[in-house]
Design an enzyme around this catalytic site. Structure first.
Site, mmCIF file in Angstrom:
data_model
loop_
_atom_site.group_PDB
_atom_site.id
_atom_site.type_symbol
_atom_site.label_atom_id
_atom_site.label_comp_id
_atom_site.label_asym_id
_atom_site.label_seq_id
_atom_site.Cartn_x
_atom_site.Cartn_y
_atom_site.Cartn_z
ATOM 1 N N GLU A 1 0.829 -1.212 0.000
ATOM 2 C CA GLU A 1 0.000 0.000 0.000
ATOM 3 C C GLU A 1 0.862 1.259 0.000
ATOM 4 O OE1 GLU A 1 -4.183 -0.328 1.709
ATOM 5 O OE2 GLU A 1 -3.137 0.863 3.193
ATOM 6 N N GLU B 1 2.165 1.637 -3.428
ATOM 7 C CA GLU B 1 1.104 2.119 -4.320
ATOM 8 C C GLU B 1 0.859 3.617 -4.124
ATOM 9 O OE1 GLU B 1 -2.662 0.090 -3.848
ATOM 10 O OE2 GLU B 1 -3.598 1.220 -5.477
ATOM 11 N N CYS C 1 -8.737 -2.225 3.277
ATOM 12 C CA CYS C 1 -8.658 -3.480 4.037
ATOM 13 C C CYS C 1 -9.935 -3.816 4.779
ATOM 14 C CB CYS C 1 -7.484 -3.441 5.002
ATOM 15 S SG CYS C 1 -7.360 -1.915 5.880
ATOM 16 N N SER D 1 -7.235 1.748 -2.787
ATOM 17 C CA SER D 1 -6.043 0.963 -3.083
ATOM 18 C C SER D 1 -6.485 -0.385 -3.650
ATOM 19 C CB SER D 1 -5.270 0.750 -1.780
ATOM 20 O OG SER D 1 -4.445 -0.369 -1.888
ATOM 21 N N LYS E 1 -15.781 -9.950 7.283
ATOM 22 C CA LYS E 1 -14.650 -10.784 6.846
ATOM 23 C C LYS E 1 -15.130 -12.154 6.380
ATOM 24 C CE LYS E 1 -11.054 -8.117 7.540
ATOM 25 N NZ LYS E 1 -10.268 -7.703 6.369
ATOM 26 N N GLU F 1 -16.313 -11.448 2.937
ATOM 27 C CA GLU F 1 -15.143 -11.117 2.110
ATOM 28 C C GLU F 1 -14.461 -12.401 1.616
ATOM 29 O OE1 GLU F 1 -11.560 -9.688 4.102
ATOM 30 O OE2 GLU F 1 -11.151 -8.316 2.451
ATOM 31 N N GLU G 1 -14.074 -13.079 -6.758
ATOM 32 C CA GLU G 1 -12.732 -12.794 -7.303
ATOM 33 C C GLU G 1 -11.637 -13.183 -6.311
ATOM 34 O OE1 GLU G 1 -14.799 -10.626 -6.172
ATOM 35 O OE2 GLU G 1 -13.782 -9.040 -5.074
ATOM 36 N N CYS H 1 -11.532 -1.764 13.935
ATOM 37 C CA CYS H 1 -11.784 -3.197 14.195
ATOM 38 C C CYS H 1 -11.970 -3.507 15.672
ATOM 39 C CB CYS H 1 -10.649 -4.036 13.660
ATOM 40 S SG CYS H 1 -10.549 -3.958 11.882
HETATM 41 FE FE1 HC0 Z 1 -9.162 -5.610 10.969
HETATM 42 FE FE2 HC0 Z 1 -7.493 -5.872 9.164
HETATM 43 S S1 HC0 Z 1 -7.272 -4.385 10.853
HETATM 44 S S2 HC0 Z 1 -9.596 -5.092 8.792
HETATM 45 O O1 HC0 Z 1 -9.942 -4.203 11.453
HETATM 46 O O2 HC0 Z 1 -6.265 -4.093 7.309
HETATM 47 O O3 HC0 Z 1 -11.380 -7.516 10.841
HETATM 48 O O4 HC0 Z 1 -8.352 -6.518 13.695
HETATM 49 O O5 HC0 Z 1 -7.824 -8.240 10.545
HETATM 50 O O6 HC0 Z 1 -7.684 -7.953 7.018
HETATM 51 O O7 HC0 Z 1 -4.752 -6.689 9.734
HETATM 52 C C1 HC0 Z 1 -10.572 -6.755 10.990
HETATM 53 C C2 HC0 Z 1 -8.715 -6.165 12.715
HETATM 54 C C3 HC0 Z 1 -8.083 -7.128 10.366
HETATM 55 C C4 HC0 Z 1 -7.575 -7.154 7.785
HETATM 56 C C5 HC0 Z 1 -5.752 -6.475 9.479
HETATM 57 C C6 HC0 Z 1 -6.798 -4.756 7.954
#
Ligand code: HC0
Ligand code: SF4
Length: 574
Positions: free
Chosen positions: A283, A286, A303, A323, A362, A365, A370, A507
């Site tokens: 990142e 980028e 993310c 990104s 998640k 996700e 893809e 998070c």
């Molecule tokens: Fe998160 Fe992550 S920081 S989104 O909040 O970037 O769920 O804890 O794992 O993938 O590392 C959530 C937390 C993660 C991802 C990381 C990011």
């Protein structure tokens, strides 16, 4: 200030406060159900629909809801009178009279606020057996389950979805007795524009909204001798999981987690922090590339999968600004089934990658087409912090008393920069630490960019890097994100880079974390712990992670190069 009398004691309280606020200030507990006050976010759910917080006010013919009624000069309040207590009991009995009674096997058993109220108010019988709702559960999504029969119409989910997240998915469906909260026309959640942020689940007092439970898939994988099961644990889990075992909010439990996972039988015990460092390599490269080659700016972090869903649904004209980096959880899957498989001489088909995340999005996700089309670089099973806690409980693990241990080698090393991913502001601070050194070629002495920290919904800072002023924006909560996106759409954004996290707090406040019941102090404690863990790390910049350096040397080649693109980058679809 106004003079009131509360349970026989004369006192002064702030003008404009509700009776409930006055009670809290003087240490009198009044139970609540629909009430939700996200202190610091200016969000209060005050529909006063449940009547669980009623009190007696002298001169008033009926009991009044303390969450909505304001104090006035000379008010005489009784929260402990027979009438008030009986009124509260009656309100809960009415709710219970048409509530399903499958508490023993309910996903919210012992975590249900309605159940806790029945206990607190001493309810031992429900005099009426009311009619029941009989709707089908909505199991359409990979992230959450909606059971309308358990909805108590408190509207807390609606407030989160519509006011905090501005997603407007949830509202009252049907009328009168038939009503519950759900998407318009009771369409399947999977067909709605839900981002699966899980903030509705985080505040639902009952099991009307819960996470999809994947724990049995993990147990099955662990019991399968053909499978080499590796696990990754997200940054925010380590500062919250202790709460499920009565440890104080903000207890740092990284070492205990590694020990617990090994005892549960995982073949490789790893850290998403490792792949968060990897994300920064990509990142930051980028960002520098976009700045130096007149690329699209601002660049947005990518993310957070709920955030990704949000911009795909709501800002399809801006798909080129985030990104292209996959999230750390997905990068981990890609590296586990390629580099790690190679190093360990394993067939990627026999590797199962499990993620433990603070997040419901998640789960969805990991199933994005893809990100799953190449089965040899994906994540197989995602469980939340809560599911992980429950798994440890069923395995009889005495979590608070576990000894510490380290993550395994190859994908277990991490820097302080990756730890702070777990809180709002952390991803962009981590990227700034690396971008600073890469652009200037100088060592960054003070890595603490305190101007990027905090819990205000939108923050901004300018960081001078060499002869450039880097303008950084941060938003958490999708309503705040919307404001920054509207500026970009209008061509008025001054930022070079923006970090967005869907959940309030980032998070640490994810929809899969131990329930915090709207108590923002818990989020503050978790945030403090994240920065404390960062401070204690030997290395605090992602590009100094030795396992990451080795990964590029031995396998990936250059950051942002061809192999990195193939494995670590993605695209978005409206
Ligand atoms: Fe998160 Fe992550 S920081 S989104 O909040 O970037 O769920 O804890 O794992 O993938 O590392 C959530 C937390 C993660 C991802 C990381 C990011
Ligand atoms: Fe709204 Fe998020 Fe719940 Fe979806 S998961 S309904 S977007 S609060």
């Amino acid at each position: 200030m106004v003079n009131i009398e509360f349970n026989g004691t004369k006192m002064q309280v702030e003008k404009g406060s509700t009776i409930l606020e006055a009670a809290n200030k003087i240490g009198v507990h009044i139970p609540t159900l629909c009430h939700l006050n996200l202190e610091g976010f200016g969000i209060v759910n005050q529909v006063a629909s449940c009547r669980v917080c009623v009190v007696e006010v002298e001169g008033r013919p009926t009991l009044v809801p303390s969450c909505a009624e304001k104090v006035y000069e000379g008010m005489v309040i009784h929260s402990d009178s027979f009438r008030a207590m009986n009124g509260r009991r009656m309100a809960v009995k009415l709710l219970l009279s048409n509530h399903p009674k499958d508490c023993l096997s309910c996903p919210k058993n012992l975590e249900c606020e309605l159940q806790a109220l029945a206990q607190e108010l001493g309810i031992r019988e429900i005099p009426w057996e009311g009619e029941r709702l009989d709707y089908e559960k909505d199991n359409s999504s990979f992230s959450l389950v909606k059971d309308p029969n358990k909805c108590v119409m408190c509207r807390r989910c609606e407030t989160m979805c519509n006011e905090v997240q501005t997603c407007n998915i949830l509202s009252a469906v049907n009328r009168g007795f038939e009503s519950f909260v759900g998407p318009a026309f009771n369409m399947d959640m999977a067909d709605s524009s839900c981002t699966f942020c899980g903030q509705c689940v985080a505040v639902c007092p009952t099991a009307a909204l819960t996470e999809v439970d994947n724990t049995r898939h993990v147990w099955n994988a662990l019991a399968n001798p053909e499978k080499h099961v590796v696990v990754q644990i997200a940054p925010a889990v380590r500062v919250a999981i202790g709460e499920m075992f009565d440890m104080a909010p903000g207890s740092i439990t990284t070492g205990k987690i590694a020990t617990a996972l090994r005892r549960m039988g995982f073949d490789g015990v790893f850290d998403t922090d490792f792949s968060a460092d990897l994300t920064i390599m990509e990142e930051a490269t980028e960002l520098i590339h976009r700045i130096q080659h007149n690329g699209t700016l601002p660049m947005l972090t990518s993310c957070c999968p709920a955030w990704v869903k949000f911009f795909e649904h709501q800002f399809p004209d801006l798909l080129d600004i985030p990104s292209t980096c996959k999230s750390p959880q997905i990068m981990f899957g890609a590296i586990a089934k390629t580099y790690y498989a190679e190093k360990k001489n394993l067939d990627p088909q026999n590797i199962t990658v499990v993620s433990i995340m603070p997040c419901l999005a998640k789960k969805a996700e990991s199933k994005r087409p893809e990100l799953t089309k190449d089965e040899n670089s994906n994540v197989d099973i995602v469980i939340t912090t809560r599911e992980f806690g429950r798994m440890m409980k069923s395995a009889g693990i005495d979590f608070p008393n576990l000894e510490d241990s380290d993550f395994d080698k190859l994908m277990g090393e991490s820097t302080g920069a990756s730890v702070i991913f777990g809180t709002t502001g952390g991803v962009i601070e981590a990227a700034t630490r690396t971008a600073y050194e890469w652009i200037t070629g100088e060592e960054l002495e003070n890595v603490d960019f305190v101007q990027l920290r905090g819990l205000e919904g939108i923050r901004e800072a300018t960081v001078t890097i060499g002869d450039m002023d880097l303008h950084i924006g941060i938003a958490h909560g999708l309503g705040n994100a919307r404001k920054l996106l509207d500026e970009i759409r209008a061509g008025k954004s001054k930022f070079h880079a923006i970090e967005i996290m869907a959940c309030p707090g980032g998070c640490i406040g994810g929809g899969g974390q131990p329930y915090h019941h709207g108590d923002m102090n818990i989020i503050r404690e978790r945030q403090k712990a994240i920065y404390e863990e960062d401070k204690g790390k030997k290395r605090r910049k992602s590009h100094e992670n030795e396992e990451i350096i080795k990964l590029y040397e031995e396998f990936l080649g250059e950051p942002y190069g061809q192999k990195a693109h193939d494995l670590l980058h993605t695209h978005y679809e409206a």
